[in-house]
Design a protein around this motif. Sequence first.
Motif, PDB file in Angstrom:
ATOM      1  N   MET A  18       0.832  -1.104   0.336  1.00  0.00           N
ATOM      2  CA  MET A  18      -0.083   0.109  -0.141  1.00  0.00           C
ATOM      3  C   MET A  18       0.678   1.166  -0.070  1.00  0.00           C
ATOM      4  N   VAL A  57      13.354  -1.478   6.762  1.00  0.00           N
ATOM      5  CA  VAL A  57      13.391  -2.601   6.544  1.00  0.00           C
ATOM      6  C   VAL A  57      14.460  -1.422   4.947  1.00  0.00           C
ATOM      7  N   GLY A  68       1.367   0.755   7.377  1.00  0.00           N
ATOM      8  CA  GLY A  68       2.351  -0.128   8.522  1.00  0.00           C
ATOM      9  C   GLY A  68       0.863  -1.076   7.791  1.00  0.00           C
ATOM     10  N   GLU A 118      -4.993   3.340   5.975  1.00  0.00           N
ATOM     11  CA  GLU A 118      -5.464   2.506   5.216  1.00  0.00           C
ATOM     12  C   GLU A 118      -6.433   1.745   6.254  1.00  0.00           C
ATOM     13  N   LYS A 119      -7.629   0.928   5.540  1.00  0.00           N
ATOM     14  CA  LYS A 119      -8.667  -0.052   6.225  1.00  0.00           C
ATOM     15  C   LYS A 119      -7.858  -1.597   6.759  1.00  0.00           C
ATOM     16  N   TYR A 179     -12.908   1.214  -3.948  1.00  0.00           N
ATOM     17  CA  TYR A 179     -13.438   0.306  -4.404  1.00  0.00           C
ATOM     18  C   TYR A 179     -13.946   1.396  -4.842  1.00  0.00           C
ATOM     19  N   TRP A 192       1.616 -10.971   9.833  1.00  0.00           N
ATOM     20  CA  TRP A 192       1.181 -10.652  10.498  1.00  0.00           C
ATOM     21  C   TRP A 192      -0.524 -10.279  10.127  1.00  0.00           C
ATOM     22  N   ASP A 201     -10.012  -7.478   6.165  1.00  0.00           N
ATOM     23  CA  ASP A 201      -9.120  -7.336   5.331  1.00  0.00           C
ATOM     24  C   ASP A 201     -10.031  -7.373   4.267  1.00  0.00           C
TER      25      ASP A 201
HETATM   26  N1  LIG Z   1      -7.050  -0.651   0.286  1.00  0.00           N
HETATM   27  C1  LIG Z   1      -6.479  -1.898   0.429  1.00  0.00           C
HETATM   28  O1  LIG Z   1      -6.997  -2.457  -0.667  1.00  0.00           O
HETATM   29  C2  LIG Z   1      -6.120  -2.422   0.730  1.00  0.00           C
HETATM   30  C3  LIG Z   1      -4.927  -3.345   0.288  1.00  0.00           C
HETATM   31  C4  LIG Z   1      -3.825  -3.917   0.773  1.00  0.00           C
HETATM   32  C5  LIG Z   1      -3.330  -4.014   1.915  1.00  0.00           C
HETATM   33  N2  LIG Z   1      -4.832  -2.913   2.445  1.00  0.00           N
HETATM   34  C6  LIG Z   1      -4.214  -2.423   3.938  1.00  0.00           C
HETATM   35  O2  LIG Z   1      -2.891  -1.984   4.338  1.00  0.00           O
HETATM   36  C7  LIG Z   1      -2.014  -2.020   5.456  1.00  0.00           C
HETATM   37  C8  LIG Z   1      -0.779  -2.335   4.849  1.00  0.00           C
HETATM   38  O3  LIG Z   1      -0.798  -3.596   3.590  1.00  0.00           O
HETATM   39  P1  LIG Z   1       0.057  -4.250   2.444  1.00  0.00           P
HETATM   40  O4  LIG Z   1       0.050  -5.512   2.225  1.00  0.00           O
HETATM   41  O5  LIG Z   1       0.932  -2.935   2.115  1.00  0.00           O
HETATM   42  O6  LIG Z   1       1.203  -4.548   3.707  1.00  0.00           O
HETATM   43  P2  LIG Z   1       2.510  -5.409   3.752  1.00  0.00           P
HETATM   44  O7  LIG Z   1       3.124  -6.818   5.038  1.00  0.00           O
HETATM   45  O8  LIG Z   1       2.572  -5.576   1.953  1.00  0.00           O
HETATM   46  O9  LIG Z   1       3.292  -4.068   4.603  1.00  0.00           O
HETATM   47  C9  LIG Z   1       3.868  -3.504   5.310  1.00  0.00           C
HETATM   48  C10 LIG Z   1       4.972  -2.503   5.749  1.00  0.00           C
HETATM   49  O10 LIG Z   1       5.097  -2.040   7.046  1.00  0.00           O
HETATM   50  C11 LIG Z   1       6.415  -1.844   7.320  1.00  0.00           C
HETATM   51  N3  LIG Z   1       6.680  -1.709   9.228  1.00  0.00           N
HETATM   52  C12 LIG Z   1       7.024  -2.630  10.017  1.00  0.00           C
HETATM   53  N4  LIG Z   1       7.055  -1.842  10.131  1.00  0.00           N
HETATM   54  C13 LIG Z   1       7.037  -0.746  10.793  1.00  0.00           C
HETATM   55  C14 LIG Z   1       7.116   0.316  11.477  1.00  0.00           C
HETATM   56  N5  LIG Z   1       7.201   0.399  12.579  1.00  0.00           N
HETATM   57  N6  LIG Z   1       7.371   1.546  10.831  1.00  0.00           N
HETATM   58  C15 LIG Z   1       7.228   1.799   9.558  1.00  0.00           C
HETATM   59  N7  LIG Z   1       7.061   0.542   8.586  1.00  0.00           N
HETATM   60  C16 LIG Z   1       6.966  -0.387   9.621  1.00  0.00           C
HETATM   61  C17 LIG Z   1       7.001  -3.248   7.068  1.00  0.00           C
HETATM   62  O11 LIG Z   1       9.106  -3.220   6.786  1.00  0.00           O
HETATM   63  C18 LIG Z   1       6.510  -3.245   5.289  1.00  0.00           C
HETATM   64  O12 LIG Z   1       6.993  -2.511   4.218  1.00  0.00           O
HETATM   65  C19 LIG Z   1      -3.224  -2.756   6.062  1.00  0.00           C
HETATM   66  O13 LIG Z   1      -3.396  -2.487   7.362  1.00  0.00           O
HETATM   67  C20 LIG Z   1      -4.037  -3.852   5.053  1.00  0.00           C
HETATM   68  O14 LIG Z   1      -5.065  -4.332   5.657  1.00  0.00           O
HETATM   69  C21 LIG Z   1      -5.533  -1.846   1.801  1.00  0.00           C
END
Ligand SMILES: NC(=O)c1ccc[n+]([C@@H]2O[C@H](COP(=O)([O-])OP(=O)(O)OC[C@H]3O[C@@H](n4cnc5c(N)ncnc54)[C@H](O)[C@@H]3O)[C@@H](O)[C@H]2O)c1
Length: 396
Positions: A15, A46, A82, A104-105, A134, A176, A190
């Motif tokens: 995201m 990271v 995050g 994000e949600k 969406y 997670w 999710d």
């Molecule tokens: N709107 C949508 O359609 C949609 C789609 C996917 C995910 N999401 C939401 O987005 C959020 C993230 O999901 P994602 O798929 O991008 O996750 P992801 O696992 O791809 O990324 C999470 C990131 O957070 C980082 N992180 C971990 N600890 C941290 C810290 N202390 N400080 C800063 N960054 C840190 C990680 O290194 C990683 O890069 C979640 O809430 C998920 O539910 C929304």
Amino acid sequence: MSKDLGVGVISLGWMGRLHTRGYKQVAERYPELDVRLRLVSAADPVQRNLDDATRSLGFERATADYRELLADPEVDVVSICGPNYLHQEMALAAVQAGKPFWIEKPMGVSAAQSKEITQAAEAAGLVTASGFNYRHTPAVEHARDLIRGGRLGRITNVRCWLIADYASSPQGPLTWRYSKELAGSGVFGDLLSHGFDLAQYLVGRIASVSAMSGTFIPERPKALEQGIGHAAVAVTQETYPVENEDYGAVLARFDSGVLGTFETSRVAVGPRAEYVIEVYGTQGSVRWNYEYMNHLDVLIAADNAHHHGYTRVMADATHGDFGRFQPGPGQGMSFDDQKTIEAKLFLESVLTGEQLAPSAADAWAAAECDEAAVASAADGAWHDVPTVPGRTTYDR
Ligand SMILES: NC(=O)c1ccc[n+]([C@@H]2O[C@H](COP(=O)([O-])OP(=O)(O)OC[C@H]3O[C@@H](n4cnc5c(N)ncnc54)[C@H](O)[C@@H]3O)[C@@H](O)[C@H]2O)c1
């Protein structure tokens, strides 16, 4: 407010990278906003993500500590991308720093956390945005126009399902997302949070729910590295328990008397990202499927006396913001484009002070639906969904 805005993006997973691309597109797609953005800072623990931030994503600087980003005087607006368990501390820190945020949600790991985040932002007078992308699809906006314009008659019921395969392999890593402490609920938060938001956006507030849920892959190997989104990564030999639901089905009653059914899965074998909403009324119905996001199937009895079945409307510039992306009808729009529209709504909210983007309160409203569904799945009873007193936008 100055139209020169410095952007900070916290977390550069799936995201965070999508928000970044959204910001980059806004000035080109919405020139009249006249906003001048600088990608000032990104934060992620990271190293690979920090390297990408300045090397390929276009940020001026990067830090492992998101608090450093929030303290940066050149950062005016913030994305919070995050994992769910970090949303609360990140959002409250953004409020403390006086920075409007796009989060994000599901927002946090519980409705209580969603409430705390919403109330803190509102008390500080900050606009927010939440990731219900969406809604912004031109075909969905067209469905809403038809519903609001009375073309479907009196709305009777909604069918919605969000069925995905992203966790269908038992070798898929225990990230997670599968932990109650780190994610809260499983597929309810999710995926189904999007369905609850879409249904509320199209036909109004959900009042009560009855649900069942199941976990079909009870153990998974642990991830040995941080991946992006649902990407495959190296995993352990041993497996560990999955703590939240893979599947759920929900019956819902809306305030208006509309009835709804919802179904969601992250472990289906077959559908990839089949996110469908159908709205039925006494004079017609509409059907939208994200896998064909530029189509809307429409049947309006008054226009189709012989009921020959659905007409497939292909999006064009008369629907939502389609014309900002493609000048010709029938061309494809994408997930990235939905996020560009969300970025624009967030920035316009910041510039005008008016809450135009889906808000933190909308994320709280969806979280109350998720939590009522989880509670119902646990005790078998119908659960009322508490009303959210914040600045929701789904009902505008
Ligand atoms: N709107 C949508 O359609 C949609 C789609 C996917 C995910 N999401 C939401 O987005 C959020 C993230 O999901 P994602 O798929 O991008 O996750 P992801 O696992 O791809 O990324 C999470 C990131 O957070 C980082 N992180 C971990 N600890 C941290 C810290 N202390 N400080 C800063 N960054 C840190 C990680 O290194 C990683 O890069 C979640 O809430 C998920 O539910 C929304």
